[in-house]
Design a protein around this motif. Structure first.
Motif, mmCIF file in Angstrom:
data_model
loop_
_atom_site.group_PDB
_atom_site.id
_atom_site.type_symbol
_atom_site.label_atom_id
_atom_site.label_comp_id
_atom_site.label_asym_id
_atom_site.label_seq_id
_atom_site.Cartn_x
_atom_site.Cartn_y
_atom_site.Cartn_z
ATOM 1 N N PHE A 161 0.840 -1.205 0.000
ATOM 2 C CA PHE A 161 0.000 0.000 0.000
ATOM 3 C C PHE A 161 0.868 1.245 0.000
ATOM 4 O O PHE A 161 1.881 1.309 0.714
ATOM 5 N N ARG A 162 0.489 2.240 -0.777
ATOM 6 C CA ARG A 162 1.206 3.495 -0.870
ATOM 7 C C ARG A 162 0.422 4.585 -0.135
ATOM 8 O O ARG A 162 -0.725 4.857 -0.474
ATOM 9 N N VAL A 163 1.053 5.195 0.857
ATOM 10 C CA VAL A 163 0.371 6.169 1.690
ATOM 11 C C VAL A 163 -0.137 7.342 0.859
ATOM 12 O O VAL A 163 -1.231 7.869 1.099
ATOM 13 N N ASN A 164 0.646 7.776 -0.140
ATOM 14 C CA ASN A 164 0.210 8.919 -0.952
ATOM 15 C C ASN A 164 -1.097 8.625 -1.689
ATOM 16 O O ASN A 164 -1.900 9.535 -1.940
ATOM 17 N N LYS A 165 -1.364 7.346 -1.982
ATOM 18 C CA LYS A 165 -2.640 6.990 -2.605
ATOM 19 C C LYS A 165 -3.727 6.812 -1.555
ATOM 20 O O LYS A 165 -4.884 7.178 -1.773
ATOM 21 N N MET A 166 -3.363 6.271 -0.411
ATOM 22 C CA MET A 166 -4.342 6.035 0.647
ATOM 23 C C MET A 166 -4.972 7.336 1.134
ATOM 24 O O MET A 166 -6.160 7.381 1.463
ATOM 25 N N ILE A 167 -4.207 8.417 1.172
ATOM 26 C CA ILE A 167 -4.743 9.673 1.695
ATOM 27 C C ILE A 167 -5.649 10.391 0.705
ATOM 28 O O ILE A 167 -6.265 11.397 1.049
ATOM 29 N N THR A 168 -5.755 9.869 -0.526
ATOM 30 C CA THR A 168 -6.660 10.493 -1.492
ATOM 31 C C THR A 168 -8.093 9.970 -1.365
ATOM 32 O O THR A 168 -8.999 10.532 -1.982
ATOM 33 N N LYS A 169 -8.309 8.896 -0.595
ATOM 34 C CA LYS A 169 -9.664 8.369 -0.406
ATOM 35 C C LYS A 169 -10.528 9.454 0.228
ATOM 36 O O LYS A 169 -10.077 10.184 1.118
ATOM 37 N N ASP A 170 -11.771 9.566 -0.222
ATOM 38 C CA ASP A 170 -12.618 10.702 0.158
ATOM 39 C C ASP A 170 -12.704 10.916 1.662
ATOM 40 O O ASP A 170 -12.458 12.006 2.165
ATOM 41 N N ALA A 171 -13.073 9.847 2.394
ATOM 42 C CA ALA A 171 -13.260 9.999 3.836
ATOM 43 C C ALA A 171 -11.951 10.369 4.517
ATOM 44 O O ALA A 171 -11.918 11.213 5.422
ATOM 45 N N VAL A 172 -10.859 9.743 4.076
ATOM 46 C CA VAL A 172 -9.552 10.022 4.671
ATOM 47 C C VAL A 172 -9.135 11.457 4.382
ATOM 48 O O VAL A 172 -8.685 12.197 5.275
ATOM 49 N N ALA A 173 -9.290 11.882 3.131
ATOM 50 C CA ALA A 173 -8.891 13.243 2.760
ATOM 51 C C ALA A 173 -9.677 14.285 3.552
ATOM 52 O O ALA A 173 -9.116 15.290 4.008
ATOM 53 N N THR A 174 -10.965 14.035 3.736
ATOM 54 C CA THR A 174 -11.795 14.972 4.497
ATOM 55 C C THR A 174 -11.353 15.052 5.942
ATOM 56 O O THR A 174 -11.247 16.131 6.525
ATOM 57 N N ARG A 175 -11.067 13.905 6.530
ATOM 58 C CA ARG A 175 -10.671 13.860 7.934
ATOM 59 C C ARG A 175 -9.287 14.499 8.144
ATOM 60 O O ARG A 175 -9.036 15.127 9.176
ATOM 61 N N LEU A 176 -8.395 14.349 7.171
ATOM 62 C CA LEU A 176 -7.060 14.936 7.296
ATOM 63 C C LEU A 176 -7.123 16.458 7.332
ATOM 64 O O LEU A 176 -6.268 17.114 7.924
ATOM 65 N N LYS A 177 -8.161 17.006 6.702
ATOM 66 C CA LYS A 177 -8.313 18.465 6.674
ATOM 67 C C LYS A 177 -9.035 18.994 7.905
ATOM 68 O O LYS A 177 -9.099 20.207 8.111
ATOM 69 N N THR A 193 -18.790 -6.628 -4.899
ATOM 70 C CA THR A 193 -19.832 -5.630 -5.087
ATOM 71 C C THR A 193 -19.936 -4.772 -3.817
ATOM 72 O O THR A 193 -19.565 -5.203 -2.730
ATOM 73 N N GLY A 194 -20.461 -3.583 -3.990
ATOM 74 C CA GLY A 194 -20.618 -2.683 -2.852
ATOM 75 C C GLY A 194 -21.221 -1.369 -3.288
ATOM 76 O O GLY A 194 -21.531 -1.172 -4.467
ATOM 77 N N GLY A 195 -21.386 -0.471 -2.353
ATOM 78 C CA GLY A 195 -21.950 0.835 -2.655
ATOM 79 C C GLY A 195 -20.916 1.782 -3.234
ATOM 80 O O GLY A 195 -19.716 1.668 -2.956
ATOM 81 N N SER A 196 -21.367 2.737 -4.032
ATOM 82 C CA SER A 196 -20.444 3.672 -4.676
ATOM 83 C C SER A 196 -19.691 4.524 -3.670
ATOM 84 O O SER A 196 -18.574 4.982 -3.947
ATOM 85 N N ASP A 197 -20.275 4.731 -2.491
ATOM 86 C CA ASP A 197 -19.586 5.511 -1.468
ATOM 87 C C ASP A 197 -18.399 4.755 -0.892
ATOM 88 O O ASP A 197 -17.587 5.335 -0.157
ATOM 89 N N GLN A 198 -18.280 3.471 -1.224
ATOM 90 C CA GLN A 198 -17.176 2.637 -0.750
ATOM 91 C C GLN A 198 -16.100 2.426 -1.821
ATOM 92 O O GLN A 198 -15.210 1.597 -1.636
ATOM 93 N N TRP A 199 -16.174 3.164 -2.911
ATOM 94 C CA TRP A 199 -15.287 2.883 -4.046
ATOM 95 C C TRP A 199 -13.809 2.905 -3.649
ATOM 96 O O TRP A 199 -13.020 2.060 -4.089
ATOM 97 N N GLY A 200 -13.419 3.847 -2.818
ATOM 98 C CA GLY A 200 -12.018 3.907 -2.408
ATOM 99 C C GLY A 200 -11.574 2.660 -1.679
ATOM 100 O O GLY A 200 -10.473 2.139 -1.921
ATOM 101 N N ASN A 201 -12.421 2.146 -0.784
ATOM 102 C CA ASN A 201 -12.092 0.914 -0.081
ATOM 103 C C ASN A 201 -12.137 -0.291 -1.008
ATOM 104 O O ASN A 201 -11.359 -1.238 -0.862
ATOM 105 N N LEU A 202 -13.081 -0.280 -1.958
ATOM 106 C CA LEU A 202 -13.187 -1.402 -2.894
ATOM 107 C C LEU A 202 -11.927 -1.525 -3.748
ATOM 108 O O LEU A 202 -11.411 -2.631 -3.969
ATOM 109 N N THR A 203 -11.430 -0.397 -4.239
ATOM 110 C CA THR A 203 -10.246 -0.455 -5.108
ATOM 111 C C THR A 203 -8.989 -0.880 -4.353
ATOM 112 O O THR A 203 -8.031 -1.368 -4.960
#
Length: 420
Positions: free
Chosen positions: A142-158, A191-201
């Motif tokens: 896992f690459r941290v620079n990619k992990m922090i782009t996930k929507d929920a993570v990016a929002t929380r970091l701010k 399969t999953g919800g679109s709001d989970q796309w970051g976790n799915l990928t």
């Protein structure tokens, strides 16, 4: 023959997919093993989870093999929310919720035959994993620079609160699930919800990095009303599947109150009616919206799927009986109480309260004088019988199941009284 992807598309259940053409080709070759995960972060699943359960079922009916994952380990962590850090539940609580959620999913799937389903728990492959092995064998992919782009993570970091390492690691745990299911069962679709796309990928990326194989994702859209607002909430809260958290009567009422602009979309997503039946209901809704045929069918279908035929029949009977179109005495105590709770149920202790006082206590009139006028005008009913004496108490033998009274003012205003 319509492919399962075409069917899902018609029902509005495909928002995003990693490679639609490749997925279509693999599905056409024969049985595909696929999975969806459900985290026990509450004691029950809800309306949004039901979308995923039904997608599992639709794919199984099309000749594929489902894996239903209940997250005994991911449930201990919790998917990061954009708003704030989750409160961690105890291991004992999560273990109990795993059992409850598993029991909610199982009735929807077949576990026998060539396409038999399998229930899995990710605690099985994470509980004994050491921290060093986790970091060396999984974390390095896992690459941290990619992990922090996930929507929920990016929002929380701010945010001022930030995000804990615990919740930040959630996507790694979910990615492990796909890799493990790929190795154990040959699973090639999540399969999953679109709001989970970051976790799915996270899962597809991990499978590719570790094995060199490309696997698939299919995300459903969030279910929204015609005006774009979210479903899943009522004034009383979440649309739970557990009858202890939301009665079958209240569940039925939620669906039957669907708007004309929403009901056909909901039928496509939450029922197994075919295109012809849904098209006919769509035409009837346009031509005779007052009949509410589509809403009645939707409420009946979904309540039967979740709670069974008997509870659905009780919910329908209660809806009719409260307004004088059925026998109140035939309703089960639990159904009657649930129906009255939805309408407005008050508890009283004094068995000698007058009719007028009961109407006032139940909120059907502002005072005793107004209650007496309602009785005098012939617009007051108890248990669907017109009341003639506003100042007399109601005899004890009139109480339904020994403790309930159904009060009605006019044709449509209902309340309940429970003697305690």
């Amino acid at each position: 023959m319509t492919s399962v992807l075409d069917e899902l598309q018609w029902r509005g259940l495909i928002h995003q997919s990693t490679d639609p053409d490749a997925l279509r080709s693999e599905l056409a070759k024969g049985p595909m093993t696929y999975y969806c995960g459900f985290d026990p972060t509450a004691p029950s699943l809800h309306m949004g989870n039901l979308v995923q359960i039904l997608v599992l079922r639709r794919l199984q009916l099309a000749g594929n093999k489902p894996l239903a994952l209940v997250g005994g380990s991911t449930g201990l962590i919790g998917d990061p929310k954009e708003s704030a850090e989750r409160t961690l539940n105890s291991k004992e609580t999560v273990h109990e919720w795993v059992g409850r959620i598993r029991a909610q999913i199982e009735p929807f799937l077949d576990f026998d035959g060539a396409y038999g389903a399998t229930m899995v728990n990710n605690l099985d492959w994470t509980e004994g994993l050491s921290t060093l092995d986790f970091l060396r064998d999984i974390g390095k992919h896992f690459r941290v620079n990619k992990m922090i782009t996930k929507d929920a993570v990016a929002t929380r970091l701010k945010s001022e609160e930030g995000i804990s390492f615990t919740e930040f690691s959630y996507q790694i745990l979910q990615g492990m699930d796909y890799l493990e299911l790929f190795k154990r069962y040959g699973c090639r679709l999540q399969t999953g919800g679109s709001d989970q796309w970051g976790n799915l990928t996270a899962g597809t990326d991990l499978v590719r990095r570790v094995t060199g194989e490309s696997v698939h994702l299919l995300a459903t859209p969030l279910v929204t009303k015609a005006d774009g607002t979210k479903y899943g909430k009522t004034e009383g809260g979440t649309i739970w599947l557990d009858p202890e958290l939301m009665s079958p009567y209240a569940f039925y009422q939620f669906w039957i109150n669907a708007g004309d602009a929403d009901v056909i979309n909901l039928l496509k997503i939450f029922s197994f009616l075919d295109r012809e039946e849904i098209t006919e209901l769509e035409t009837e809704t346009a031509e005779k919206p007052f009949a509410r045929a589509a809403q009645k069918r939707l409420a009946g279908e979904v309540t039967t799927l979740v709670h069974g035929k008997t509870e659905t029949e009780q919910a329908i009977a209660a809806s009719q009986a409260l307004f004088g179109r059925g026998a109140l005495e035939e309703l089960a105590p639990s159904t009657l109480r649930a129906a009255l709770s939805e309408a407005g149920l008050v508890q009283v202790q004094d068995p000698q309260l007058s009719v007028a006082a009961l109407f006032k206590e139940a909120g059907l009139t502002a005072g005793l004088g107004e209650a007496r006028r309602a009785v005098a005008e012939g617009g007051a009913y108890i248990n669907n019988e017109r009341v003639v004496d506003a100042d007399a108490p109601v005899p004890g033998d009139r109480r339904l199941h020994g403790r309930f009274l159904v009060l009605r003012r006019g044709k449509k205003t209902i309340a309940g009284v429970e003697f305690v």
